[in-house]
Design an enzyme around this catalytic site. Structure first.
Site, short mmCIF file in Angstrom:
data_model
loop_
_atom_site.label_atom_id
_atom_site.label_comp_id
_atom_site.label_asym_id
_atom_site.label_seq_id
_atom_site.Cartn_x
_atom_site.Cartn_y
_atom_site.Cartn_z
N CYS A 24 -1.27 6.69 48.46
CA CYS A 24 -0.21 5.68 48.07
C CYS A 24 -0.33 5.14 46.70
O CYS A 24 -1.36 4.46 46.49
CB CYS A 24 0.06 4.75 49.11
N ARG A 50 14.67 14.22 58.28
CA ARG A 50 14.96 14.07 56.82
C ARG A 50 14.08 14.63 55.86
O ARG A 50 12.78 14.73 56.22
CB ARG A 50 14.67 12.56 56.79
N CYS A 84 18.38 0.14 57.01
CA CYS A 84 16.97 0.63 57.49
C CYS A 84 15.88 -0.21 56.31
O CYS A 84 16.14 -0.63 55.43
CB CYS A 84 16.47 2.10 57.19
N CYS A 109 12.69 4.96 62.92
CA CYS A 109 12.57 6.28 62.07
C CYS A 109 11.20 6.32 61.87
O CYS A 109 10.37 5.63 61.48
CB CYS A 109 13.27 5.64 60.90
N CYS A 136 -0.58 -3.65 47.15
CA CYS A 136 -0.53 -3.65 48.55
C CYS A 136 -2.00 -3.59 48.95
O CYS A 136 -3.14 -3.22 48.31
CB CYS A 136 0.24 -2.65 49.24
N CYS A 186 17.96 2.05 52.52
CA CYS A 186 16.61 1.66 53.08
C CYS A 186 15.82 0.88 52.02
O CYS A 186 15.96 1.13 50.81
CB CYS A 186 15.86 3.16 53.37
N CYS A 229 -4.07 3.16 51.88
CA CYS A 229 -3.42 4.66 52.50
C CYS A 229 -3.61 5.33 51.23
O CYS A 229 -3.28 5.22 49.86
CB CYS A 229 -2.07 4.57 52.71
#
Ligand code: SF4
Length: 319
Positions: free
Chosen positions: A54, A256, A124, A184, A47, A91, A51
């Site tokens: 991550c 969640r 999702c 979400c 990616c 998801c 972040c």
């Protein structure tokens, strides 16, 4: 709710707080159902974003290899297996900055969603940034909810991500809301933020209109190679306080209990359920982090007299 109200709730004596959260939960939800969700990484690693938590960012040496978008047949097989194992929500997450209409990879995702949505589970996706155009296409393809977390407070956000802004997150969430998909949206704790940052994050969530359909609360799984690899584990009572405060502030949202469950004892998870968590990610793996195995999850639910949400049913919110 404003920060002062959230702080008052959060700072109550611990047992008063979790009792209030339990009462709110029982007033809004039927019985003791817990939704089981399966999360599949359909495009892992590589990616462009930075972040700090991550392992999928291409900027860090984490050992996570960049993979191509998973073919539709493979995703469908995993979705079918998830349904057979009792998940009522499937998801799909992709590690990239966002999606753009006309991009062949976006078309491939839409095509996959059309088939996954026929399986009868909630669908999702978490695909990063988008605009209203992409949001409408996802809704049309059969997506029920779009996950896009705000992660932390607006003030602390630039400490953990510099390649996009907190406002970018809110813009995507606004596009999702306009499309009619459910939102979400939650966050991660243990990034080095203060407790007040968590409440500021909650303040933003409580001001969403409509309220988020579900709120994932993740505990950082400090990944070797990421800038946050040395962050200490989150204190369990801080986690429970945050779950309880979320339940009180957002009574109708599914809360969640997400990443970090492998580090929680069974007793700690029981406290989280008491405090108002009513959904878990289920299966052996989250996007790249470990998750408790499905058998141990089912056994824990049984021992706590909690019931997995029945397939094809809507989880009942009484109000
Ligand atoms: S959290 Fe998402 S956007 Fe950020 S680096 Fe990881 S995969 Fe990329």
């Amino acid at each position: 709710m404003n920060l002062a109200e959230l702080q008052r709730i959060y700072d109550q004596p611990f047992f008063d707080l979790i009792q209030e959260a339990r009462n709110v939960y029982l007033a809004h939800w039927k019985g003791d159902e817990v939704q089981l969700c399966t999360l599949l990484s359909i495009k892992t690693g590589g990616c462009s974003e930075d972040c700090g938590y991550c392992a999928q960012s291409a900027r860090y040496s984490t050992g996570v290899k960049a993979e191509r978008l998973m073919p539709k047949e493979e995703i469908l097989a995993k979705a079918q297996a998830a349904r057979e194992n009792g998940s009522t929500r499937f998801c799909m997450g992709a590690a990239w900055k966002g999606v753009r209409d006309g991009d062949p990879r976006f078309e491939q995702v839409l095509d996959t969603i059309r088939d996954v949505s026929k399986l009868g589970m909630e669908v999702c996706v978490t695909l990063g940034q988008l605009s209203e155009k992409e949001a409408h296409k996802l809704k049309e393809a059969g997506v029920t909810a779009y996950n896009h977390n705000i992660d932390t407070s607006p003030e602390f956000y630039p400490e953990i991500v510099t390649t996009h802004t907190f406002q970018d997150r809110l813009n995507t969430i606004g596009a999702v809301q306009k499309s009619g998909m459910a939102v979400c949206c939650g966050g991660i704790i243990g990034l080095g933020e203060k407790e007040v940052d968590r409440l500021k994050m909650l303040e933003v969530l409580t001001n969403f209109d409509p309220a988020p359909e579900s709120v994932p609360i993740n505990c950082l799984m400090a990944m070797p190679g990421t800038p946050l690899e040395d962050q200490p584990q989150v204190d369990i009572f801080q986690l429970v306080r945050l779950i309880a405060t979320t339940r009180i502030a957002l009574p109708k949202s599914k809360v969640r209990l997400s990443a970090g469950r492998t580090r929680l004892t069974r007793e700690a998870q029981a406290l989280c359920f008491f405090a108002g968590a009513n959904s878990i990610f289920y299966g052996d793996k989250l996007l790249t982090a470990a998750n408790p195995g499905k058998d141990s999850d089912l056994e824990l639910l049984r021992e706590l007299n909690l019931t997995p949400q029945e397939p094809h049913s809507q989880m009942a919110c009484l109000s």
